[in-house]
Motif scaffolding. Structure first.
Motif, PDB file in Angstrom:
ATOM      1  N   SER A  63      10.380 -11.240  35.974  1.00 20.03           N
ATOM      2  CA  SER A  63      11.108 -12.301  34.935  1.00 20.03           C
ATOM      3  C   SER A  63      12.393 -11.936  35.017  1.00 20.03           C
ATOM      4  O   SER A  63      12.910 -10.864  33.869  1.00 20.03           O
ATOM      5  N   ALA A  64      13.602 -12.223  36.009  1.00 23.22           N
ATOM      6  CA  ALA A  64      15.148 -12.951  35.274  1.00 23.22           C
ATOM      7  C   ALA A  64      15.638 -12.704  34.210  1.00 23.22           C
ATOM      8  O   ALA A  64      16.021 -12.257  33.549  1.00 23.22           O
ATOM      9  N   GLU A  65      14.121 -14.235  33.727  1.00 22.45           N
ATOM     10  CA  GLU A  65      15.223 -13.862  32.300  1.00 22.45           C
ATOM     11  C   GLU A  65      14.972 -12.840  31.357  1.00 22.45           C
ATOM     12  O   GLU A  65      15.394 -13.352  30.276  1.00 22.45           O
ATOM     13  N   ALA A  66      13.853 -12.636  31.601  1.00 23.36           N
ATOM     14  CA  ALA A  66      13.590 -10.890  30.452  1.00 23.36           C
ATOM     15  C   ALA A  66      14.534 -10.110  30.664  1.00 23.36           C
ATOM     16  O   ALA A  66      15.082  -9.748  29.248  1.00 23.36           O
ATOM     17  N   VAL A  67      14.868 -10.210  31.839  1.00 20.74           N
ATOM     18  CA  VAL A  67      15.994  -9.427  31.590  1.00 20.74           C
ATOM     19  C   VAL A  67      17.966  -9.382  30.862  1.00 20.74           C
ATOM     20  O   VAL A  67      17.794  -8.734  30.343  1.00 20.74           O
ATOM     21  N   SER A  68      17.726 -11.018  31.599  1.00 20.78           N
ATOM     22  CA  SER A  68      18.641 -11.568  30.493  1.00 20.78           C
ATOM     23  C   SER A  68      18.983 -11.375  29.145  1.00 20.78           C
ATOM     24  O   SER A  68      19.172 -11.438  28.698  1.00 20.78           O
ATOM     25  N   ARG A  69      18.178 -12.102  28.697  1.00 16.25           N
ATOM     26  CA  ARG A  69      17.515 -12.231  27.302  1.00 16.25           C
ATOM     27  C   ARG A  69      17.650 -10.711  26.719  1.00 16.25           C
ATOM     28  O   ARG A  69      18.239 -10.855  24.961  1.00 16.25           O
ATOM     29  N   ASN A  70      16.901  -9.718  26.896  1.00 16.17           N
ATOM     30  CA  ASN A  70      16.588  -8.715  26.105  1.00 16.17           C
ATOM     31  C   ASN A  70      17.295  -7.227  26.429  1.00 16.17           C
ATOM     32  O   ASN A  70      17.500  -6.294  25.495  1.00 16.17           O
ATOM     33  N   ALA A  71      17.239  -6.951  27.637  1.00 20.18           N
ATOM     34  CA  ALA A  71      18.070  -5.717  28.382  1.00 20.18           C
ATOM     35  C   ALA A  71      19.295  -5.518  27.326  1.00 20.18           C
ATOM     36  O   ALA A  71      19.271  -4.458  26.728  1.00 20.18           O
ATOM     37  N   PRO A  72      20.834  -6.140  27.677  1.00 20.05           N
ATOM     38  CA  PRO A  72      21.522  -5.686  27.061  1.00 20.05           C
ATOM     39  C   PRO A  72      21.223  -6.125  24.811  1.00 20.05           C
ATOM     40  O   PRO A  72      21.952  -4.399  25.115  1.00 20.05           O
ATOM     41  N   ASP A  73      20.424  -6.211  24.564  1.00 22.79           N
ATOM     42  CA  ASP A  73      20.112  -5.709  22.971  1.00 22.79           C
ATOM     43  C   ASP A  73      19.803  -5.260  23.045  1.00 22.79           C
ATOM     44  O   ASP A  73      19.742  -4.232  22.450  1.00 22.79           O
ATOM     45  N   LEU A  74      18.485  -4.438  24.459  1.00 25.57           N
ATOM     46  CA  LEU A  74      18.050  -2.908  23.790  1.00 25.57           C
ATOM     47  C   LEU A  74      18.612  -2.226  24.243  1.00 25.57           C
ATOM     48  O   LEU A  74      18.565  -1.116  23.039  1.00 25.57           O
ATOM     49  N   LEU A  75      19.228  -2.183  25.349  1.00 23.83           N
ATOM     50  CA  LEU A  75      20.265  -0.329  25.408  1.00 23.83           C
ATOM     51  C   LEU A  75      21.508  -0.261  23.983  1.00 23.83           C
ATOM     52  O   LEU A  75      22.438  -0.177  24.220  1.00 23.83           O
ATOM     53  N   ALA A  76      21.934  -1.788  23.629  1.00 22.02           N
ATOM     54  CA  ALA A  76      22.929  -1.968  22.490  1.00 22.02           C
ATOM     55  C   ALA A  76      22.544  -1.253  21.246  1.00 22.02           C
ATOM     56  O   ALA A  76      23.194  -0.165  20.777  1.00 22.02           O
ATOM     57  N   ALA A 126       9.524 -14.329  29.580  1.00 24.15           N
ATOM     58  CA  ALA A 126      10.580 -13.668  29.002  1.00 24.15           C
ATOM     59  C   ALA A 126      10.448 -12.517  28.642  1.00 24.15           C
ATOM     60  O   ALA A 126      11.073 -11.934  27.781  1.00 24.15           O
ATOM     61  N   SER A 127       9.377 -11.583  28.987  1.00 26.00           N
ATOM     62  CA  SER A 127       9.103  -9.860  27.855  1.00 26.00           C
ATOM     63  C   SER A 127       9.457  -9.214  29.173  1.00 26.00           C
ATOM     64  O   SER A 127       9.180  -9.171  30.347  1.00 26.00           O
ATOM     65  N   LEU A 128      10.722  -8.360  28.590  1.00 23.21           N
ATOM     66  CA  LEU A 128      10.331  -7.307  29.230  1.00 23.21           C
ATOM     67  C   LEU A 128       9.836  -5.646  29.255  1.00 23.21           C
ATOM     68  O   LEU A 128       9.338  -5.217  27.742  1.00 23.21           O
ATOM     69  N   GLY A 129       9.711  -4.624  30.050  1.00 25.88           N
ATOM     70  CA  GLY A 129       9.506  -3.242  30.135  1.00 25.88           C
ATOM     71  C   GLY A 129      10.069  -2.167  30.515  1.00 25.88           C
ATOM     72  O   GLY A 129      10.899  -2.710  31.060  1.00 25.88           O
ATOM     73  N   ALA A 130       9.765  -1.457  29.390  1.00 23.93           N
ATOM     74  CA  ALA A 130      10.710  -0.180  29.878  1.00 23.93           C
ATOM     75  C   ALA A 130       9.212   0.650  29.884  1.00 23.93           C
ATOM     76  O   ALA A 130       8.839   1.433  29.079  1.00 23.93           O
ATOM     77  N   TYR A 131       9.529   0.957  31.441  1.00 22.34           N
ATOM     78  CA  TYR A 131       9.236   2.669  31.555  1.00 22.34           C
ATOM     79  C   TYR A 131       9.899   4.106  32.162  1.00 22.34           C
ATOM     80  O   TYR A 131      11.082   3.751  32.166  1.00 22.34           O
ATOM     81  N   ILE A 132       9.258   5.076  31.510  1.00 24.63           N
ATOM     82  CA  ILE A 132       9.968   6.273  30.884  1.00 24.63           C
ATOM     83  C   ILE A 132       9.200   7.393  31.893  1.00 24.63           C
ATOM     84  O   ILE A 132       8.145   7.389  32.127  1.00 24.63           O
ATOM     85  N   THR A 133      10.202   7.663  33.255  1.00 21.99           N
ATOM     86  CA  THR A 133       9.739   8.427  33.764  1.00 21.99           C
ATOM     87  C   THR A 133      10.357  10.447  33.738  1.00 21.99           C
ATOM     88  O   THR A 133      11.367  10.133  33.844  1.00 21.99           O
TER      89      THR A 133
END
Length: 249
Positions: free
Chosen positions: A116-129, A180-187
């Protein structure tokens, strides 16, 4: 048409398709059309391309002291191959490996389009900020943007960069109520061959689910728990604000 009570009263609490009623043997026309629209949106999400130029601009404008940004691609050649060959989406294309110079990083973040490209463009900048200012005590490595990437590509990226931990932000498989759902995977200690049981995941990050500011709190808690216990996966438990660890056998 049969009445749809009492479930209809509960629909205001969820996007799930409950209490829709019936028209004969089928759904009422309105709900049938809504379902088809949702299905079309999910298909569009899978096949839409991520605008990496716009994403990079959003990241640099939203994040104070944004880390260096590196763009790489997976070994996938097109979207059709991406869907059919997950193994190629987990590896960095040979020509881009030189961009991943080894350093001494506590953590690196990777953003991939996923499903989902839309999930990334909508949510990744806000999450990282929201997340990065809370990690100022850690050595944060370059921010890697991975085209046509799967979750596993973070293992190779983290290993080549010399990171103790990698966090992969990726568009999740669209659902009929959340395209448009984003996932965060921690390894912890990313390296080729890591299993999914060795990761922790925060999913359903979007405006109607786990909103980025709340997701950032959980993400930082898991990162700190992983740093303390030096592990991720089934041994690292997320119980709200309390992150617990279990030593591996």
């Amino acid at each position: 048409m049969l009445p749809d009570e009492p479930w209809r009263r509960l629909r205001r609490f969820t996007n799930a398709r409950i209490g829709m009623g019936r028209a004969g043997n089928g759904l009422p026309t309105k709900h049938l059309l809504d379902f088809r629209v949702a299905h079309a949106m999910a298909r569009d999400s899978v096949h839409s391309a991520l605008d990496f130029d716009a994403l990079e601009q959003a990241l640099t404008s939203r994040i104070a002291h944004c880390p260096q940004i590196i763009r790489i691609a997976s070994r996938v050649t097109d979207r059709a191959e991406y869907l059919q060959r997950p193994d190629l989406g987990r590896r960095v294309v040979e020509a881009d490996i030189v961009k991943l110079e080894t350093g001494e990083w506590d953590i690196v973040f990777v953003i991939a389009d996923g499903l989902s490209a839309e999930a990334v463009s909508r949510n990744a900048p806000d999450l990282l900020a929201e997340t990065l200012p809370q990690l100022s005590s850690l050595r944060v490595g370059p921010l890697v943007l991975a085209g046509q990437g799967r979750v596993g590509i973070g293992d190779e990226i983290g290993e080549r960069l010399g990171a103790r931990m990698v966090v992969m932000l990726i568009g999740e498989r669209p659902g009929l109520s959340s395209p448009a759902s984003l996932g965060a995977y921690i390894t912890w200690q990313p390296r080729l061959g890591r299993q999914n049981s060795e990761r922790n995941c925060i999913s359903n990050i979007h405006a109607d689910g786990l909103v980025p500011p709340v997701a950032a709190v959980r993400l930082v808690s898991l990162i700190r728990g992983a740093m303390k216990m030096e592990l991720t996966g089934v041994g690292l438990k997320d119980r709200g604000q309390l992150i617990e660890g279990e030593a591996p056998d």
